[in-house]
Design an enzyme around this catalytic site. Structure first.
Site, PDB file in Angstrom:
ATOM      1  CG  ASP A  97     -23.061 -25.947 -30.719  1.00 23.53           C
ATOM      2  OD1 ASP A  97     -24.081 -25.248 -30.553  1.00 23.53           O
ATOM      3  OD2 ASP A  97     -21.918 -25.478 -30.616  1.00 23.53           O
ATOM      4  CG  ASP A 120     -25.278 -18.477 -29.077  1.00 24.26           C
ATOM      5  OD1 ASP A 120     -25.400 -17.306 -29.477  1.00 24.26           O
ATOM      6  OD2 ASP A 120     -24.337 -19.227 -29.425  1.00 24.26           O
ATOM      7  CB  ILE A 125     -37.078  -4.784 -38.792  1.00 26.89           C
ATOM      8  CG1 ILE A 125     -38.254  -5.756 -38.630  1.00 26.89           C
ATOM      9  CG2 ILE A 125     -36.585  -4.725 -40.230  1.00 26.89           C
ATOM     10  CD1 ILE A 125     -39.513  -5.305 -39.356  1.00 26.89           C
ATOM     11  N   PRO A 126     -36.286  -3.815 -35.816  1.00 26.36           N
ATOM     12  CG  PRO A 126     -35.652  -1.625 -35.274  1.00 26.36           C
ATOM     13  CD  PRO A 126     -35.857  -2.537 -36.449  1.00 26.36           C
ATOM     14  CG  ASN A 127     -42.677  -4.606 -34.487  1.00 21.57           C
ATOM     15  OD1 ASN A 127     -42.993  -4.210 -33.366  1.00 21.57           O
ATOM     16  ND2 ASN A 127     -43.463  -5.383 -35.219  1.00 21.57           N
ATOM     17  CB  THR A 185     -14.719 -16.335 -31.797  1.00 20.09           C
ATOM     18  OG1 THR A 185     -15.799 -17.257 -31.739  1.00 20.09           O
ATOM     19  CG2 THR A 185     -14.753 -15.452 -30.583  1.00 20.09           C
ATOM     20  CD  GLN A 197     -14.612 -20.619 -32.287  1.00 16.50           C
ATOM     21  OE1 GLN A 197     -14.489 -19.478 -32.715  1.00 16.50           O
ATOM     22  NE2 GLN A 197     -15.717 -21.043 -31.705  1.00 16.50           N
ATOM     23  N   GLY A 221     -17.477 -25.595 -26.499  1.00 18.40           N
ATOM     24  CA  GLY A 221     -18.257 -26.642 -27.150  1.00 18.40           C
ATOM     25  C   GLY A 221     -17.441 -27.894 -27.383  1.00 18.40           C
TER      26      GLY A 221
HETATM   27  O1  C5P Z   1     -17.120 -25.930 -30.304  1.00 16.67           O
HETATM   28  P1  C5P Z   1     -16.733 -24.526 -29.931  1.00 16.67           P
HETATM   29  O2  C5P Z   1     -16.074 -24.395 -28.581  1.00 16.67           O
HETATM   30  O3  C5P Z   1     -15.968 -23.819 -31.024  1.00 16.67           O
HETATM   31  O4  C5P Z   1     -18.150 -23.797 -29.795  1.00 16.67           O
HETATM   32  C1  C5P Z   1     -18.269 -22.417 -29.632  1.00 16.67           C
HETATM   33  C2  C5P Z   1     -19.722 -22.075 -29.473  1.00 16.67           C
HETATM   34  O5  C5P Z   1     -19.814 -20.672 -29.301  1.00 16.67           O
HETATM   35  C3  C5P Z   1     -20.595 -22.428 -30.657  1.00 16.67           C
HETATM   36  O6  C5P Z   1     -21.858 -22.845 -30.123  1.00 16.67           O
HETATM   37  C4  C5P Z   1     -20.756 -21.135 -31.425  1.00 16.67           C
HETATM   38  O7  C5P Z   1     -22.007 -21.033 -32.054  1.00 16.67           O
HETATM   39  C5  C5P Z   1     -20.670 -20.117 -30.294  1.00 16.67           C
HETATM   40  N1  C5P Z   1     -20.217 -18.782 -30.665  1.00 16.67           N
HETATM   41  C6  C5P Z   1     -18.984 -18.534 -31.252  1.00 16.67           C
HETATM   42  N2  C5P Z   1     -18.607 -17.261 -31.571  1.00 16.67           N
HETATM   43  C7  C5P Z   1     -19.422 -16.239 -31.296  1.00 16.67           C
HETATM   44  C8  C5P Z   1     -20.678 -16.469 -30.694  1.00 16.67           C
HETATM   45  C9  C5P Z   1     -21.031 -17.767 -30.384  1.00 16.67           C
HETATM   46  O8  C5P Z   1     -18.225 -19.474 -31.468  1.00 16.67           O
HETATM   47  N3  C5P Z   1     -19.023 -14.995 -31.527  1.00 16.67           N
END
Ligand code: C5P
Length: 245
Positions: A17, A66, A72-74, A130, A201, A221
């Site tokens: 990131d 990521d 939309i589907p298309n 998350t 988180q 991250g």
């Molecule tokens: O720094 P950290 O460990 O919190 O980073 C988590 C990474 O996971 C980030 O890049 C975030 O965009 C990604 N992510 C997330 N939750 C999700 C999907 C992806 O934290 N459900």
């Protein structure tokens, strides 16, 4: 089952990131030789673009793109087609787009693969971020019930559309595997080694706790990227996973 260092590293996806390719390259150089996945998210992809992803692939890295497609589907079909042509090993779409959108993503992949020699990427659905907690789910997003029930519904939708797995919290892995089968992949952010800053988180676990739940890949991250010594931080997580029984 005890993991070797290589197996442990292969389950870790380092979230790059960063605002630029240069900033990311600094960390990549620091982690050189450790066979972990590199996760390129929207910040870096929007800044450094497809050429950065191609350069990672040329250097032999496993890449999880990521970019959480949701349209939309298309449009998602086209997006999935483009990222498959980049040769990424994994990419994701939002389960909230519904089955037509998820199936369109698979169609876009298939079109890119036809006659190309490209290896099929693993296609993962995002369930609930998350960072989402129960209050946000119920009062802001407007979905009733628990986060786990909502995550499971999305996982089952992704499975029936033919996707390979989901992004979810490590605390949901057991229920997802029970509902969707042991080979349905789980990719889990929200990982924090003991004593690490939780940041934004909500639903977190330590690396060894996540492993004990059966997670296939853990996205990590800031515990690595914001550490004073990122290589030592990653090595210590690998060590935690290899010593866990
Ligand atoms: O720094 P950290 O460990 O919190 O980073 C988590 C990474 O996971 C980030 O890049 C975030 O965009 C990604 N992510 C997330 N939750 C999700 C999907 C992806 O934290 N459900």
């Amino acid at each position: 089952m005890k993991l070797t260092s290589e197996q442990a590293a292969g389950r870790i996806m380092v979230a790059l990131d960063y605002p630029s390719a240069d900033a990311a390259e600094h960390l990549i150089a620091e982690l050189q030789g450790i066979p972990c996945y590199m996760k390129v998210g929207m910040q870096l992809f929007y800044a450094a673009g497809p050429s950065f992803v191609q350069s990672l692939k040329e250097r032999g890295y496993f890449v999880f793109l990521d970019v959480k497609m949701h349209d939309i589907p298309n449009t998602v079909k086209g997006g999935a087609n483009s990222v498959t042509k980049l040769g990424v090993d994994m990419f994701n779409v939002h389960a909230a787009g519904g089955s037509a959108m998820l199936e369109a993503a698979l169609e876009g992949v298939d079109i890119a693969l036809t006659g190309s020699g490209i290896i099929k990427p693993t296609i993962i659905a995002v369930t609930h971020l998350t960072s989402t907690n129960q209050l946000m789910l119920n009062e802001q997003i407007g979905i009733g019930g628990t986060v786990e029930t909502a995550v499971l519904r999305y996982a089952e939708l992704a499975k029936s559309a033919g996707l390979d797995g989901v992004v979810a919290s490590p605390s949901e892995v057991k229920a997802i595997k029970a509902a969707c089968g042991p080979t349905f992949k789980t990719v889990t952010p929200g990982i924090r080694p003991k004593g690490a800053d939780v940041n934004d988180q909500s639903r977190i676990m330590t690396p060894s706790e996540a492993l004990s739940q059966g997670t296939d890949y853990m996205v990590i991250g800031r515990p690595i990227t914001a550490a004073n010594k990122p290589r030592a931080a990653l090595e210590s997580i690998i060590e935690e996973l290899t010593t866990y029984e």
